[in-house]
Design a protein around this motif. Structure first.
Motif, short mmCIF file in Angstrom:
data_model
loop_
_atom_site.label_atom_id
_atom_site.label_comp_id
_atom_site.label_asym_id
_atom_site.label_seq_id
_atom_site.Cartn_x
_atom_site.Cartn_y
_atom_site.Cartn_z
N TYR A 55 -25.12 -13.99 -13.12
CA TYR A 55 -24.39 -15.25 -12.92
C TYR A 55 -24.42 -16.11 -14.18
N ALA A 56 -24.53 -15.46 -15.32
CA ALA A 56 -24.45 -16.18 -16.59
C ALA A 56 -23.09 -16.85 -16.73
N PRO A 57 -22.92 -17.78 -17.67
CA PRO A 57 -21.64 -18.48 -17.81
C PRO A 57 -20.42 -17.57 -17.91
N SER A 58 -20.58 -16.36 -18.45
CA SER A 58 -19.44 -15.46 -18.59
C SER A 58 -18.87 -15.05 -17.23
N TYR A 59 -19.70 -15.08 -16.17
CA TYR A 59 -19.21 -14.74 -14.83
C TYR A 59 -18.17 -15.74 -14.37
N LYS A 259 -15.48 1.99 -19.08
CA LYS A 259 -16.53 1.00 -18.90
C LYS A 259 -16.28 0.17 -17.64
N ARG A 260 -17.29 0.03 -16.79
CA ARG A 260 -17.11 -0.54 -15.47
C ARG A 260 -16.49 -1.94 -15.51
N ASP A 261 -15.43 -2.09 -14.71
CA ASP A 261 -14.77 -3.39 -14.49
C ASP A 261 -14.31 -4.06 -15.79
N LEU A 262 -13.98 -3.25 -16.77
CA LEU A 262 -13.63 -3.77 -18.09
C LEU A 262 -12.40 -4.66 -18.04
N LEU A 263 -11.35 -4.22 -17.35
CA LEU A 263 -10.12 -5.00 -17.30
C LEU A 263 -10.37 -6.33 -16.61
N PHE A 264 -11.15 -6.32 -15.54
CA PHE A 264 -11.45 -7.54 -14.81
C PHE A 264 -12.21 -8.52 -15.71
N GLU A 265 -13.19 -8.02 -16.45
CA GLU A 265 -13.95 -8.89 -17.34
C GLU A 265 -13.07 -9.44 -18.46
N SER A 266 -12.12 -8.66 -18.91
CA SER A 266 -11.21 -9.14 -19.95
C SER A 266 -10.32 -10.27 -19.43
N MET A 267 -9.94 -10.18 -18.14
CA MET A 267 -9.13 -11.24 -17.53
C MET A 267 -9.87 -12.58 -17.48
N GLY A 269 -11.92 -13.38 -19.82
CA GLY A 269 -12.20 -13.76 -21.20
C GLY A 269 -13.63 -13.50 -21.61
N ASN A 270 -14.29 -12.51 -20.98
CA ASN A 270 -15.67 -12.18 -21.30
C ASN A 270 -15.71 -11.37 -22.60
N GLN A 271 -15.72 -12.08 -23.70
CA GLN A 271 -15.62 -11.44 -25.00
C GLN A 271 -16.84 -10.58 -25.34
N ASP A 272 -18.00 -10.97 -24.88
CA ASP A 272 -19.20 -10.18 -25.16
C ASP A 272 -19.10 -8.79 -24.55
N TYR A 273 -18.51 -8.71 -23.36
CA TYR A 273 -18.46 -7.43 -22.65
C TYR A 273 -17.41 -6.49 -23.25
N ILE A 274 -16.32 -7.05 -23.75
CA ILE A 274 -15.24 -6.21 -24.25
C ILE A 274 -15.27 -6.04 -25.78
N ASP A 276 -17.02 -4.38 -27.95
CA ASP A 276 -17.17 -3.06 -28.57
C ASP A 276 -16.16 -2.04 -28.05
N TYR A 277 -15.15 -2.50 -27.32
CA TYR A 277 -14.17 -1.58 -26.74
C TYR A 277 -12.88 -1.64 -27.56
N PRO A 278 -12.30 -0.50 -27.92
CA PRO A 278 -11.07 -0.49 -28.74
C PRO A 278 -9.94 -1.27 -28.09
N LYS A 279 -9.28 -2.10 -28.86
CA LYS A 279 -8.22 -2.95 -28.31
C LYS A 279 -7.05 -2.13 -27.78
N TRP A 280 -6.77 -1.00 -28.40
CA TRP A 280 -5.62 -0.21 -27.96
C TRP A 280 -5.90 0.40 -26.59
N LYS A 281 -7.16 0.71 -26.32
CA LYS A 281 -7.50 1.24 -25.00
C LYS A 281 -7.40 0.15 -23.93
N LEU A 282 -7.75 -1.06 -24.30
CA LEU A 282 -7.62 -2.17 -23.36
C LEU A 282 -6.15 -2.46 -23.07
#
Length: 319
Positions: A55-59, A259-267, A269-274, A276-282
Protein backbone atom coordinates in the motif's frame (compact mmCIF):
# COMPACT_ATOMS: atom_id res chain seq x y z
CA UNK A 1 6.49 -14.67 6.85
CA UNK A 2 4.41 -16.44 9.45
CA UNK A 3 4.65 -20.23 9.37
CA UNK A 4 1.10 -20.74 10.64
CA UNK A 5 -2.04 -19.38 9.04
CA UNK A 6 -5.56 -18.96 10.28
CA UNK A 7 -8.63 -18.09 8.24
CA UNK A 8 -9.19 -14.35 8.21
CA UNK A 9 -12.93 -14.90 8.50
CA UNK A 10 -13.45 -17.67 11.09
CA UNK A 11 -9.95 -18.26 12.53
CA UNK A 12 -9.97 -21.93 11.54
CA UNK A 13 -6.62 -23.61 10.87
CA UNK A 14 -8.08 -26.35 8.66
CA UNK A 15 -7.83 -25.54 4.96
CA UNK A 16 -7.22 -27.02 1.53
CA UNK A 17 -4.38 -25.96 -0.77
CA UNK A 18 -5.44 -24.64 -4.21
CA UNK A 19 -2.37 -23.16 -5.93
CA UNK A 20 0.63 -20.90 -5.42
CA UNK A 21 0.57 -17.23 -6.38
CA UNK A 22 3.40 -14.68 -6.59
CA UNK A 23 2.84 -10.96 -6.09
CA UNK A 24 4.48 -8.05 -7.93
CA UNK A 25 7.20 -7.91 -5.26
CA UNK A 26 8.26 -11.52 -5.82
CA UNK A 27 6.76 -12.92 -2.60
CA UNK A 28 4.98 -16.26 -2.97
CA UNK A 29 1.87 -17.43 -1.12
CA UNK A 30 -0.49 -20.38 -1.24
CA UNK A 31 -4.12 -19.77 -2.09
CA UNK A 32 -6.10 -22.00 0.26
CA UNK A 33 -9.76 -22.57 1.09
CA UNK A 34 -11.05 -22.83 4.63
CA UNK A 35 -12.84 -26.13 5.25
CA UNK A 36 -15.12 -24.57 7.90
CA UNK A 37 -16.42 -21.30 6.37
CA UNK A 38 -15.30 -21.90 2.74
CA UNK A 39 -13.40 -18.60 2.53
CA UNK A 40 -10.35 -18.47 0.25
CA UNK A 41 -7.31 -16.71 1.68
CA UNK A 42 -3.55 -16.29 1.34
CA UNK A 43 -1.27 -18.53 3.37
CA UNK A 44 0.90 -17.54 5.09
CA UNK A 45 -0.94 -14.34 5.92
CA UNK A 46 0.93 -11.27 4.65
CA UNK A 47 3.01 -9.61 7.33
CA UNK A 48 2.41 -5.95 8.32
CA UNK A 49 5.63 -5.10 6.50
CA UNK A 50 4.43 -6.77 3.29
CA UNK A 51 1.09 -4.96 3.46
CA UNK A 52 2.80 -1.64 4.13
CA UNK A 53 4.91 -2.16 1.01
CA UNK A 54 1.83 -3.18 -1.00
CA UNK A 55 0.00 0.00 0.00
CA UNK A 56 2.91 2.32 -0.71
CA UNK A 57 2.07 5.62 -2.46
CA UNK A 58 2.51 3.98 -5.88
CA UNK A 59 -0.61 1.85 -5.19
CA UNK A 60 -2.72 5.00 -5.06
CA UNK A 61 -1.05 6.50 -8.12
CA UNK A 62 1.97 8.77 -8.21
CA UNK A 63 0.07 11.72 -9.68
CA UNK A 64 -2.79 13.95 -8.45
CA UNK A 65 -5.19 11.10 -9.19
CA UNK A 66 -4.79 7.32 -8.97
CA UNK A 67 -4.86 6.71 -12.73
CA UNK A 68 -3.64 8.69 -15.69
CA UNK A 69 -6.18 11.36 -16.80
CA UNK A 70 -7.77 9.39 -19.65
CA UNK A 71 -8.39 6.38 -17.40
CA UNK A 72 -9.50 8.56 -14.49
CA UNK A 73 -12.20 10.07 -16.73
CA UNK A 74 -13.45 6.57 -17.47
CA UNK A 75 -13.45 5.78 -13.75
CA UNK A 76 -15.51 8.93 -13.09
CA UNK A 77 -18.11 7.68 -15.56
CA UNK A 78 -18.47 4.43 -13.63
CA UNK A 79 -18.58 6.29 -10.31
CA UNK A 80 -21.49 8.29 -11.68
CA UNK A 81 -23.22 5.06 -12.71
CA UNK A 82 -22.79 3.64 -9.22
CA UNK A 83 -24.18 6.85 -7.74
CA UNK A 84 -27.22 6.61 -10.01
CA UNK A 85 -27.81 3.05 -8.79
CA UNK A 86 -27.24 3.88 -5.11
CA UNK A 87 -29.67 6.79 -4.98
CA UNK A 88 -32.49 4.42 -5.91
CA UNK A 89 -32.11 3.00 -2.41
CA UNK A 90 -31.78 6.32 -0.57
CA UNK A 91 -34.74 8.36 0.73
CA UNK A 92 -34.57 12.14 0.60
CA UNK A 93 -32.02 13.37 3.14
CA UNK A 94 -31.00 9.74 3.66
CA UNK A 95 -27.68 8.81 5.25
CA UNK A 96 -25.11 6.86 3.26
CA UNK A 97 -21.78 5.47 4.48
CA UNK A 98 -19.14 4.46 1.92
CA UNK A 99 -16.52 2.24 3.57
CA UNK A 100 -13.25 2.59 1.67
CA UNK A 101 -14.45 5.71 -0.13
CA UNK A 102 -11.19 6.24 -2.03
CA UNK A 103 -10.93 9.70 -3.51
CA UNK A 104 -14.56 10.49 -2.64
CA UNK A 105 -15.65 10.55 -6.26
CA UNK A 106 -18.59 8.19 -5.74
CA UNK A 107 -20.01 10.16 -2.80
CA UNK A 108 -19.45 13.43 -4.68
CA UNK A 109 -21.56 12.00 -7.50
CA UNK A 110 -24.27 11.01 -5.01
CA UNK A 111 -24.20 14.60 -3.72
CA UNK A 112 -25.00 15.91 -7.21
CA UNK A 113 -28.14 13.76 -7.39
CA UNK A 114 -30.03 15.05 -4.38
CA UNK A 115 -30.01 16.06 -0.75
CA UNK A 116 -28.26 13.32 1.20
CA UNK A 117 -26.04 13.02 4.26
CA UNK A 118 -22.68 11.70 3.07
CA UNK A 119 -20.20 9.79 5.22
CA UNK A 120 -16.98 8.19 4.04
CA UNK A 121 -14.15 6.20 5.59
CA UNK A 122 -10.70 5.90 4.05
CA UNK A 123 -7.30 4.89 5.35
CA UNK A 124 -4.71 7.63 5.72
CA UNK A 125 -2.85 8.31 2.48
CA UNK A 126 -3.22 9.86 -0.94
CA UNK A 127 -6.78 8.63 -1.48
CA UNK A 128 -7.92 10.23 1.78
CA UNK A 129 -6.16 13.46 0.83
CA UNK A 130 -8.13 13.52 -2.40
CA UNK A 131 -11.38 12.81 -0.57
CA UNK A 132 -10.73 15.76 1.74
CA UNK A 133 -11.18 18.03 -1.27
CA UNK A 134 -14.94 17.29 -1.14
CA UNK A 135 -16.32 19.35 1.78
CA UNK A 136 -19.77 17.78 1.40
CA UNK A 137 -18.36 14.45 2.70
CA UNK A 138 -18.15 13.77 6.44
CA UNK A 139 -14.82 11.98 6.15
CA UNK A 140 -13.24 9.68 8.73
CA UNK A 141 -9.57 8.92 8.09
CA UNK A 142 -8.43 5.58 9.46
CA UNK A 143 -9.75 2.08 9.93
CA UNK A 144 -13.49 1.42 10.08
CA UNK A 145 -14.79 1.58 13.66
CA UNK A 146 -18.51 1.00 14.16
CA UNK A 147 -18.46 2.75 17.54
CA UNK A 148 -17.99 6.05 15.69
CA UNK A 149 -21.66 5.91 14.65
CA UNK A 150 -24.95 5.16 16.44
CA UNK A 151 -26.61 1.82 15.71
CA UNK A 152 -29.28 1.77 12.99
CA UNK A 153 -28.15 5.16 11.68
CA UNK A 154 -27.65 4.54 7.94
CA UNK A 155 -30.13 4.02 5.14
CA UNK A 156 -27.38 2.64 2.90
CA UNK A 157 -23.85 1.33 3.38
CA UNK A 158 -21.60 0.66 0.39
CA UNK A 159 -18.34 -1.23 -0.09
CA UNK A 160 -17.09 -1.21 -3.67
CA UNK A 161 -14.16 -3.64 -3.99
CA UNK A 162 -13.18 -3.14 -0.36
CA UNK A 163 -14.31 -6.35 1.36
CA UNK A 164 -11.43 -8.40 -0.09
CA UNK A 165 -8.95 -5.97 1.52
CA UNK A 166 -10.33 -6.20 5.05
CA UNK A 167 -8.17 -7.65 7.81
CA UNK A 168 -11.25 -8.27 10.00
CA UNK A 169 -14.03 -9.23 7.54
CA UNK A 170 -16.38 -10.98 9.98
CA UNK A 171 -16.29 -8.14 12.51
CA UNK A 172 -16.88 -5.61 9.73
CA UNK A 173 -19.98 -7.44 8.50
CA UNK A 174 -21.26 -7.67 12.07
CA UNK A 175 -20.79 -3.91 12.47
CA UNK A 176 -22.60 -3.20 9.21
CA UNK A 177 -25.51 -5.25 10.55
CA UNK A 178 -25.71 -2.94 13.56
CA UNK A 179 -25.36 0.28 11.59
CA UNK A 180 -27.91 -0.30 8.81
CA UNK A 181 -31.47 0.69 9.62
CA UNK A 182 -34.25 -1.88 9.46
CA UNK A 183 -35.24 -2.12 5.79
CA UNK A 184 -32.01 -0.27 4.92
CA UNK A 185 -29.60 -1.51 2.27
CA UNK A 186 -26.07 -2.78 1.76
CA UNK A 187 -24.40 -2.61 -1.65
CA UNK A 188 -21.17 -4.59 -1.88
CA UNK A 189 -18.96 -5.73 -4.75
CA UNK A 190 -15.84 -7.91 -4.90
CA UNK A 191 -13.97 -10.34 -7.19
CA UNK A 192 -15.81 -13.58 -7.92
CA UNK A 193 -13.48 -16.43 -6.98
CA UNK A 194 -15.98 -18.85 -8.59
CA UNK A 195 -15.81 -17.02 -11.94
CA UNK A 196 -14.63 -18.51 -15.21
CA UNK A 197 -11.70 -16.06 -15.17
CA UNK A 198 -10.61 -17.25 -11.73
CA UNK A 199 -10.90 -20.92 -12.69
CA UNK A 200 -9.14 -20.40 -16.03
CA UNK A 201 -6.21 -18.25 -14.91
CA UNK A 202 -5.79 -19.39 -11.27
CA UNK A 203 -2.57 -17.76 -9.99
CA UNK A 204 -2.37 -15.41 -12.99
CA UNK A 205 -5.82 -13.90 -12.39
CA UNK A 206 -5.62 -10.12 -12.12
CA UNK A 207 -8.24 -9.87 -9.38
CA UNK A 208 -6.21 -11.98 -6.96
CA UNK A 209 -4.04 -8.86 -6.51
CA UNK A 210 -1.78 -10.42 -3.86
CA UNK A 211 -1.06 -9.53 -1.12
CA UNK A 212 -3.70 -6.78 -0.92
CA UNK A 213 -6.68 -9.09 -1.50
CA UNK A 214 -6.79 -11.11 1.68
CA UNK A 215 -9.93 -13.21 1.28
CA UNK A 216 -12.59 -14.24 -1.21
CA UNK A 217 -16.00 -15.92 -1.00
CA UNK A 218 -17.95 -17.72 -3.68
CA UNK A 219 -21.20 -15.79 -4.24
CA UNK A 220 -23.46 -18.55 -2.91
CA UNK A 221 -21.46 -18.73 0.31
CA UNK A 222 -21.50 -14.96 0.78
CA UNK A 223 -25.28 -14.84 0.30
CA UNK A 224 -25.55 -17.47 3.01
CA UNK A 225 -23.39 -15.65 5.56
CA UNK A 226 -25.31 -12.40 4.96
CA UNK A 227 -28.61 -14.25 5.36
CA UNK A 228 -27.47 -15.35 8.82
CA UNK A 229 -27.02 -11.66 9.67
CA UNK A 230 -30.57 -10.81 8.63
CA UNK A 231 -29.83 -9.50 5.13
CA UNK A 232 -32.07 -10.54 2.26
CA UNK A 233 -30.68 -10.58 -1.27
CA UNK A 234 -32.38 -8.01 -3.51
CA UNK A 235 -30.17 -8.13 -6.58
CA UNK A 236 -26.98 -9.74 -7.88
CA UNK A 237 -25.05 -8.56 -10.93
CA UNK A 238 -22.05 -10.29 -12.51
CA UNK A 239 -21.61 -7.93 -15.49
CA UNK A 240 -19.03 -5.15 -15.25
CA UNK A 241 -17.49 -3.35 -18.22
CA UNK A 242 -15.39 -1.48 -15.69
CA UNK A 243 -13.73 -4.57 -14.20
CA UNK A 244 -14.24 -7.76 -16.16
CA UNK A 245 -12.96 -7.23 -19.73
CA UNK A 246 -9.76 -5.68 -18.45
CA UNK A 247 -9.39 -8.57 -16.00
CA UNK A 248 -9.48 -10.97 -18.94
CA UNK A 249 -6.83 -9.02 -20.86
CA UNK A 250 -4.40 -8.49 -17.97
CA UNK A 251 -4.78 -12.09 -16.81
CA UNK A 252 -3.96 -13.28 -20.33
CA UNK A 253 -0.82 -11.14 -20.35
CA UNK A 254 0.12 -12.52 -16.93
CA UNK A 255 -0.27 -16.09 -18.19
CA UNK A 256 2.04 -15.32 -21.12
CA UNK A 257 4.81 -14.80 -18.58
CA UNK A 258 4.85 -11.03 -18.84
CA UNK A 259 5.72 -9.23 -15.60
CA UNK A 260 2.67 -9.50 -13.35
CA UNK A 261 0.03 -6.78 -13.77
CA UNK A 262 2.47 -4.62 -15.71
CA UNK A 263 -0.12 -2.88 -17.87
CA UNK A 264 -2.29 -2.11 -14.85
CA UNK A 265 0.65 -0.62 -12.97
CA UNK A 266 1.56 1.48 -16.00
CA UNK A 267 -1.99 2.88 -16.07
CA UNK A 268 -1.41 4.12 -12.53
CA UNK A 269 1.87 5.69 -13.54
CA UNK A 270 3.95 3.37 -11.35
CA UNK A 271 7.27 4.30 -12.88
CA UNK A 272 9.37 2.25 -10.47
CA UNK A 273 7.61 -0.96 -11.50
CA UNK A 274 7.82 -0.41 -15.25
CA UNK A 275 11.27 1.23 -15.35
CA UNK A 276 13.19 -1.89 -16.37
CA UNK A 277 10.65 -3.05 -18.95
CA UNK A 278 11.23 -2.26 -22.68
CA UNK A 279 8.92 0.50 -23.87
CA UNK A 280 8.15 -1.26 -27.14
CA UNK A 281 6.87 -4.29 -25.25
CA UNK A 282 4.63 -2.06 -23.14
CA UNK A 283 3.27 -0.46 -26.31
CA UNK A 284 2.45 -3.94 -27.59
CA UNK A 285 0.44 -4.61 -24.44
CA UNK A 286 -1.48 -1.37 -24.86
CA UNK A 287 -2.24 -2.29 -28.47
CA UNK A 288 -3.40 -5.74 -27.35
CA UNK A 289 -5.68 -4.06 -24.80
CA UNK A 290 -7.29 -1.81 -27.42
CA UNK A 291 -7.76 -4.63 -29.92
CA UNK A 292 -9.33 -7.12 -27.53
CA UNK A 293 -11.38 -4.95 -25.17
CA UNK A 294 -14.56 -5.31 -27.26
CA UNK A 295 -14.03 -9.06 -27.34
CA UNK A 296 -13.75 -8.98 -23.56
CA UNK A 297 -17.15 -7.29 -23.31
CA UNK A 298 -18.72 -10.05 -25.42
CA UNK A 299 -17.15 -12.70 -23.20
CA UNK A 300 -18.37 -10.86 -20.11
CA UNK A 301 -21.95 -10.80 -21.43
CA UNK A 302 -21.90 -14.58 -21.71
CA UNK A 303 -20.14 -15.23 -18.41
CA UNK A 304 -22.33 -12.83 -16.45
CA UNK A 305 -25.46 -14.47 -17.88
CA UNK A 306 -24.15 -17.73 -16.42
CA UNK A 307 -23.37 -15.94 -13.12
CA UNK A 308 -19.69 -16.58 -13.75
CA UNK A 309 -18.52 -12.99 -14.30
CA UNK A 310 -15.15 -12.02 -12.85
CA UNK A 311 -16.73 -9.71 -10.28
CA UNK A 312 -20.06 -9.62 -8.50
CA UNK A 313 -22.21 -6.84 -7.04
CA UNK A 314 -24.84 -7.62 -4.41
CA UNK A 315 -27.66 -5.47 -3.07
CA UNK A 316 -29.01 -6.67 0.28
CA UNK A 317 -31.85 -5.36 2.45
CA UNK A 318 -31.74 -5.58 6.25
CA UNK A 319 -34.81 -7.32 7.65
Amino acid sequence: MSTKSTCRYCNSTIFEFKYEVTDIFGDTYSMVQCIDCRAYFLSPLPTPEQLQKAYAPSYYGDNDKKFKPVFENVMDFFRNQRAKMATKYLPENGKILDIGCGNGGFLASVHKRGKYQLFGIEMDGKAAQRAQQHPEINLTIGAFNSTSFPNHSFDLITLFHVFEHLENPSETLDSIGYLVKKDGYLIISFPNIASRQSRRFTSNWLHLDPPRHLQFFEPKDFISIMGKRGFQLVKEDYFSIEQNPYGLIQSTLNRWGIKRDLLFESMKGNQDYIADYPKWKLKFQKLFFMMYFAFGIIIDCYESFKKKGATVLFIFQKK
